[in-house]
Write a protein that holds these residues in place. Structure first.
Motif, PDB file in Angstrom:
ATOM      1  N   SER A  11     -11.127   9.627   7.830  1.00  0.00           N
ATOM      2  CA  SER A  11     -10.198   8.194   8.048  1.00  0.00           C
ATOM      3  C   SER A  11     -11.081   7.000   7.358  1.00  0.00           C
ATOM      4  O   SER A  11     -10.438   5.638   7.113  1.00  0.00           O
ATOM      5  N   LEU A  12     -12.009   6.589   7.552  1.00  0.00           N
ATOM      6  CA  LEU A  12     -13.063   6.138   7.345  1.00  0.00           C
ATOM      7  C   LEU A  12     -13.695   5.091   6.139  1.00  0.00           C
ATOM      8  O   LEU A  12     -13.234   3.962   5.387  1.00  0.00           O
ATOM      9  N   ASP A  13     -13.239   6.615   5.639  1.00  0.00           N
ATOM     10  CA  ASP A  13     -13.489   6.605   3.730  1.00  0.00           C
ATOM     11  C   ASP A  13     -12.042   6.346   3.322  1.00  0.00           C
ATOM     12  O   ASP A  13     -12.119   5.289   2.367  1.00  0.00           O
ATOM     13  N   HIS A  18      -8.822   1.644   0.517  1.00  0.00           N
ATOM     14  CA  HIS A  18      -7.818   1.388   0.582  1.00  0.00           C
ATOM     15  C   HIS A  18      -8.254  -0.237   0.516  1.00  0.00           C
ATOM     16  O   HIS A  18      -8.015  -0.631  -0.113  1.00  0.00           O
ATOM     17  N   LEU A  19      -9.078  -0.668   1.147  1.00  0.00           N
ATOM     18  CA  LEU A  19      -9.708  -2.393   1.688  1.00  0.00           C
ATOM     19  C   LEU A  19     -10.132  -2.549   0.105  1.00  0.00           C
ATOM     20  O   LEU A  19     -10.223  -3.863  -0.542  1.00  0.00           O
ATOM     21  N   THR A  20     -11.026  -1.365  -1.080  1.00  0.00           N
ATOM     22  CA  THR A  20     -11.319  -1.951  -1.967  1.00  0.00           C
ATOM     23  C   THR A  20     -10.085  -1.735  -2.867  1.00  0.00           C
ATOM     24  O   THR A  20     -10.285  -3.359  -4.102  1.00  0.00           O
ATOM     25  N   ALA A  21      -9.423  -0.854  -3.023  1.00  0.00           N
ATOM     26  CA  ALA A  21      -8.108  -1.152  -3.896  1.00  0.00           C
ATOM     27  C   ALA A  21      -7.039  -1.772  -3.572  1.00  0.00           C
ATOM     28  O   ALA A  21      -6.950  -3.112  -4.795  1.00  0.00           O
ATOM     29  N   TYR A  22      -7.050  -2.779  -2.166  1.00  0.00           N
ATOM     30  CA  TYR A  22      -5.753  -3.384  -2.265  1.00  0.00           C
ATOM     31  C   TYR A  22      -6.584  -4.442  -1.121  1.00  0.00           C
ATOM     32  O   TYR A  22      -7.177  -4.879  -1.148  1.00  0.00           O
ATOM     33  N   TYR A  23      -5.814  -5.457  -0.436  1.00  0.00           N
ATOM     34  CA  TYR A  23      -6.518  -6.324   0.056  1.00  0.00           C
ATOM     35  C   TYR A  23      -6.493  -6.178   1.528  1.00  0.00           C
ATOM     36  O   TYR A  23      -5.206  -5.499   2.092  1.00  0.00           O
ATOM     37  N   ASP A  24      -6.803  -6.387   2.697  1.00  0.00           N
ATOM     38  CA  ASP A  24      -6.968  -6.293   4.053  1.00  0.00           C
ATOM     39  C   ASP A  24      -6.028  -6.862   4.407  1.00  0.00           C
ATOM     40  O   ASP A  24      -5.316  -6.815   5.788  1.00  0.00           O
ATOM     41  N   THR A  85      -7.518  -0.398   9.864  1.00  0.00           N
ATOM     42  CA  THR A  85      -7.174   0.812   8.657  1.00  0.00           C
ATOM     43  C   THR A  85      -6.916   2.426   9.034  1.00  0.00           C
ATOM     44  O   THR A  85      -5.742   3.172   8.533  1.00  0.00           O
ATOM     45  N   ALA A  86      -8.168   2.903   9.620  1.00  0.00           N
ATOM     46  CA  ALA A  86      -8.485   3.661   9.788  1.00  0.00           C
ATOM     47  C   ALA A  86      -7.310   5.116  10.678  1.00  0.00           C
ATOM     48  O   ALA A  86      -7.472   6.010  10.548  1.00  0.00           O
ATOM     49  N   VAL A  87      -7.271   4.118  11.850  1.00  0.00           N
ATOM     50  CA  VAL A  87      -6.400   3.987  12.958  1.00  0.00           C
ATOM     51  C   VAL A  87      -5.353   4.826  12.218  1.00  0.00           C
ATOM     52  O   VAL A  87      -4.932   5.578  12.431  1.00  0.00           O
ATOM     53  N   SER A 109      12.880   1.607   4.693  1.00  0.00           N
ATOM     54  CA  SER A 109      11.452   1.657   4.185  1.00  0.00           C
ATOM     55  C   SER A 109      10.157   2.162   4.241  1.00  0.00           C
ATOM     56  O   SER A 109      10.403   2.531   5.538  1.00  0.00           O
ATOM     57  N   TYR A 110       9.227   2.029   3.516  1.00  0.00           N
ATOM     58  CA  TYR A 110       7.966   2.413   3.353  1.00  0.00           C
ATOM     59  C   TYR A 110       7.536   4.161   4.399  1.00  0.00           C
ATOM     60  O   TYR A 110       7.281   4.058   5.174  1.00  0.00           O
ATOM     61  N   ARG A 111       8.533   5.034   3.738  1.00  0.00           N
ATOM     62  CA  ARG A 111       8.291   5.859   4.161  1.00  0.00           C
ATOM     63  C   ARG A 111       6.845   6.912   3.812  1.00  0.00           C
ATOM     64  O   ARG A 111       6.521   6.250   2.832  1.00  0.00           O
ATOM     65  N   ILE A 112       5.913   6.886   4.260  1.00  0.00           N
ATOM     66  CA  ILE A 112       4.804   7.372   4.612  1.00  0.00           C
ATOM     67  C   ILE A 112       4.212   8.822   3.168  1.00  0.00           C
ATOM     68  O   ILE A 112       4.472   9.387   4.135  1.00  0.00           O
ATOM     69  N   SER A 113       3.749   8.280   2.369  1.00  0.00           N
ATOM     70  CA  SER A 113       3.134   9.756   1.915  1.00  0.00           C
ATOM     71  C   SER A 113       1.852   9.615   1.154  1.00  0.00           C
ATOM     72  O   SER A 113       1.885   8.479   0.058  1.00  0.00           O
ATOM     73  N   PRO A 114       0.584   9.589   1.978  1.00  0.00           N
ATOM     74  CA  PRO A 114      -0.816   9.203   1.813  1.00  0.00           C
ATOM     75  C   PRO A 114      -1.388   9.330   0.070  1.00  0.00           C
ATOM     76  O   PRO A 114      -1.389  10.757   0.729  1.00  0.00           O
ATOM     77  N   ASP A 115      -2.162   8.779  -0.196  1.00  0.00           N
ATOM     78  CA  ASP A 115      -3.033   9.418  -1.107  1.00  0.00           C
ATOM     79  C   ASP A 115      -4.706   9.006  -0.527  1.00  0.00           C
ATOM     80  O   ASP A 115      -4.732   8.507   0.379  1.00  0.00           O
ATOM     81  N   ALA A 116      -5.719   9.326  -1.573  1.00  0.00           N
ATOM     82  CA  ALA A 116      -6.570   8.706  -1.210  1.00  0.00           C
ATOM     83  C   ALA A 116      -6.851   7.729  -0.822  1.00  0.00           C
ATOM     84  O   ALA A 116      -8.464   7.284   0.072  1.00  0.00           O
ATOM     85  N   LYS A 117      -5.986   6.241  -1.444  1.00  0.00           N
ATOM     86  CA  LYS A 117      -6.582   4.985  -0.987  1.00  0.00           C
ATOM     87  C   LYS A 117      -5.168   4.308  -0.640  1.00  0.00           C
ATOM     88  O   LYS A 117      -5.706   3.226  -0.280  1.00  0.00           O
ATOM     89  N   GLY A 118      -4.039   4.786  -0.750  1.00  0.00           N
ATOM     90  CA  GLY A 118      -2.747   4.068  -0.200  1.00  0.00           C
ATOM     91  C   GLY A 118      -1.385   4.562   0.914  1.00  0.00           C
ATOM     92  O   GLY A 118      -2.082   6.344   0.991  1.00  0.00           O
ATOM     93  N   PHE A 119      -1.269   3.937   1.702  1.00  0.00           N
ATOM     94  CA  PHE A 119       0.115   4.719   2.197  1.00  0.00           C
ATOM     95  C   PHE A 119       1.139   5.004   1.949  1.00  0.00           C
ATOM     96  O   PHE A 119       1.796   5.850   2.453  1.00  0.00           O
ATOM     97  N   PHE A 120       1.859   4.508   0.866  1.00  0.00           N
ATOM     98  CA  PHE A 120       2.700   4.344   0.074  1.00  0.00           C
ATOM     99  C   PHE A 120       3.081   4.301  -1.117  1.00  0.00           C
ATOM    100  O   PHE A 120       3.247   4.005  -1.791  1.00  0.00           O
ATOM    101  N   VAL A 121       2.430   5.595  -1.709  1.00  0.00           N
ATOM    102  CA  VAL A 121       2.534   6.225  -2.956  1.00  0.00           C
ATOM    103  C   VAL A 121       3.395   6.422  -3.921  1.00  0.00           C
ATOM    104  O   VAL A 121       3.944   5.839  -4.989  1.00  0.00           O
ATOM    105  N   LYS A 122       5.010   6.633  -2.838  1.00  0.00           N
ATOM    106  CA  LYS A 122       6.326   6.479  -3.916  1.00  0.00           C
ATOM    107  C   LYS A 122       6.936   5.173  -3.463  1.00  0.00           C
ATOM    108  O   LYS A 122       7.959   4.876  -3.500  1.00  0.00           O
ATOM    109  N   GLY A 123       6.789   3.813  -2.961  1.00  0.00           N
ATOM    110  CA  GLY A 123       6.982   2.920  -2.813  1.00  0.00           C
ATOM    111  C   GLY A 123       7.521   2.162  -1.900  1.00  0.00           C
ATOM    112  O   GLY A 123       6.880   2.662  -0.589  1.00  0.00           O
TER     113      GLY A 123
END
Length: 527
Positions: A11-13, A18-24, A85-87, A109-123
């Motif tokens: 979760s920390l990775d 996530h914080l590298t690809a997007y904003y905190d 973010t990790a939690v 709104s924001y159905r959760i479907s994470p990939d390696a760096k995002g929570f909402f890969v489907k928008g």
């Protein structure tokens, strides 16, 4: 699960990617501290997990709303942002499993479907929300339109903890509640506005609200805190409104926005909310600039080929939205991000001339100006920003934050005496420190040395960051003894070591070959 048990290496990775690809935070420039932490990433993960969070209250500023007024937005301390973010990642799948299933088309709104760096890969799900609203409006005669007042800042932490306990374990819910109480200075309401992790938490907080409305045997659709309930009689909807108002108050200490709460006919609803002239104009603008969905538009998603007339199209689009009564966030962002992605300078003058109108998206404006600054006449841009300062448009905290960031990045701006006043007007010295590094202003750094311990954590780290422009001898003589000072925090020690190592760039974490998700066998990843 205790909080430290949610802070797994995986979760920390994820949090780092996530914080590298997007904003905190959606509302603040990204802190330089993250690069320092990435440099010591293995040491960070090896620390006692019970001591990772700093429990420092987030930065808070008022942010302009398009229809008037302000909301409070936040930027968490970098260590807390990583932990939060990790939690959220550790709990996200369990939260999604406990929401009303996506196939019900209720919680869109924001159905959760994470990939390696995002929570909402489907928008964001906004288009699903609109489609479902239109479907139900054709079935029922009337619609109850309402939304929750100041939702994020009023979320009751104990109820959020209960929701997380239901989704995961009792200890997990209590641990997150205590973490948020810690950064809230023990206030029992409110989650940070800005981090993506807060979207996950907010959806968890509303699981029982969706259940409550469904138990009333009515069809409804929800997008974040916007709720639409459908029926064939106004009396029925009025009774539902009373019940919902009472439930929100008794169980969440939440209320509804009075002037946005109304019962209207479905035809009027379709005309006024879904297919009015304003909505049609928005869709036409988006079609013209070749953006399909402004709510999922990212700079990385732009069309690779650029039309020869795209500058004219963007100019026309930005002029058209100036005629709207209120700024449309989605359309404005789509236009500005489209121009930023292809470094098209055509709309810069319009944005600067109408800076006050575009304040709700001033972060996108500043990022766009940064992307095209090499194509601008330096003297002309400097005069334009000075003109904004003279009009006092840069005094508002959100605008000041982003223009301070912009000025501190570019020597010809940071050296201007008038523009330095913008940096001085910021409550923190972060951007003065950035400007000192940018302009090699060694005198400023030396001035701060003796007063380092007069500052709070954000400013202390900024001063330490600025020490990178010192000669190695001077830098070593000052910083090495500081590492053993009793009041220096762990993050400040890492900042010192990073600066002593000449602030090296750290390669990003590789994405895992396969991110294992613990979905139930019958659980479908929602759109």
């Amino acid at each position: 699960m205790a909080l430290h048990e949610l802070l797994t290496d995986e979760s920390l990775d994820f949090a780092r990617r996530h914080l590298t690809a997007y904003y905190d935070s959606d509302f603040f420039p990204k802190p330089f501290e993250f690069e320092c932490i990435w440099h010591r990433w293995d040491d960070f993960k090896a620390m006692d997990k019970t001591k990772l969070a700093s429990n420092v209250p987030p930065l808070a500023i008022p942010w302009k709303k398009p229809r008037g007024g302000y909301r409070i937005v936040h930027q968490m301390d970098p260590l807390d942002a990583i932990c939060y973010t990790a939690v959220a990642r550790s709990l996200s799948i369990k939260i999604e499993e406990h929401r009303i299933p996506a196939r019900e088309n209720v919680a869109c709104s924001y159905r959760i479907s994470p990939d390696a760096k995002g929570f909402f890969v489907k928008g964001s799900g906004f288009s699903d929300y609109r489609i479902r609203c239109e479907e139900l409006a054709k079935i029922y005669k009337y619609v109850l339109v309402t939304d929750i007042s100041d939702f994020y800042n009023r979320i009751y932490l104990h109820r959020l903890g209960n929701a997380l306990s239901m989704a995961s374990t009792e200890n997990a819910g209590k641990s997150v509640e205590n973490f948020l109480l810690g950064i809230n200075s023990k206030a029992s309401q409110g989650i940070p506005v800005g981090p993506a992790a807060s979207i996950v938490m907010s959806e968890a907080a509303l699981i029982d609200v969706d259940q409550f409305i469904m138990n009333l045997n009515v069809d409804h659709v929800r997008y974040v805190d916007d709720i639409r309930i459908f029926s064939n009689t106004t009396l029925h909807l009025d009774n539902i409104l009373q019940n919902l108002t009472l439930y929100l108050h008794q169980n969440h200490r939440l209320g509804l926005v009075s002037d946005k709460t109304k019962i209207i006919g479905s035809e009027e609803f379709i005309q006024s909310e879904l297919n009015n002239q304003y909505q049609l104009e928005k869709l036409d603008i988006l079609h013209e600039i070749e953006v399909i969905n402004p709510y999922t538009f990212q700079v990385e998603d732009v069309i690779e080929s650029v039309r020869t007339d795209i500058g004219e199209r963007l100019t026309d689009a930005i002029q058209r939205i100036l005629k709207f009564e209120n700024l449309d966030l989605g359309v404005a962002r789509a236009i500005i991000r489209r121009a930023r992605a292809h470094r098209i300078p055509d709309i810069a003058e319009i944005l600067m001339d109408n800076c006050d109108f575009f304040r709700p998206v001033i972060n996108d404006v500043a990022l766009y100006l940064d992307s095209i600054i090499d194509t601008c006449d330096p003297e002309s841009l400097t005069k334009t920003i000075i003109h904004l300062e003279n009009q006092r448009l840069l005094e508002t905290p959100g605008t000041n934050e982003w223009f301070s960031w912009l000025i501190s990045k570019h020597p010809h701006l940071a050296k201007d005496r008038n523009l330095r006043q913008v940096l001085h007007s910021n409550k923190r010295i972060t951007y003065l420190a950035r400007a000192a590094v940018c302009t090699r202003n060694l005198a400023w750094v030396r001035e701060q040395k003796d007063s380092l311990f007069n500052y709070a954590s954000w400013d202390r780290r900024a001063i330490l960051y600025s020490a990178q422009i010192m000669s190695s001898d001077e830098r070593n003589a000052w910083l090495k003894p500081l590492k053993n000072h009793a009041t220096i925090s762990q993050l400040e020690k890492w900042m010192i070591e990073w600066v002593l190592a000449d602030t090296p760039d750290t390669p990003p974490l590789p994405e895992p070959q396969k991110l294992e998700l613990d979905f139930d066998d019958e659980f479908e990843i929602p759109f």
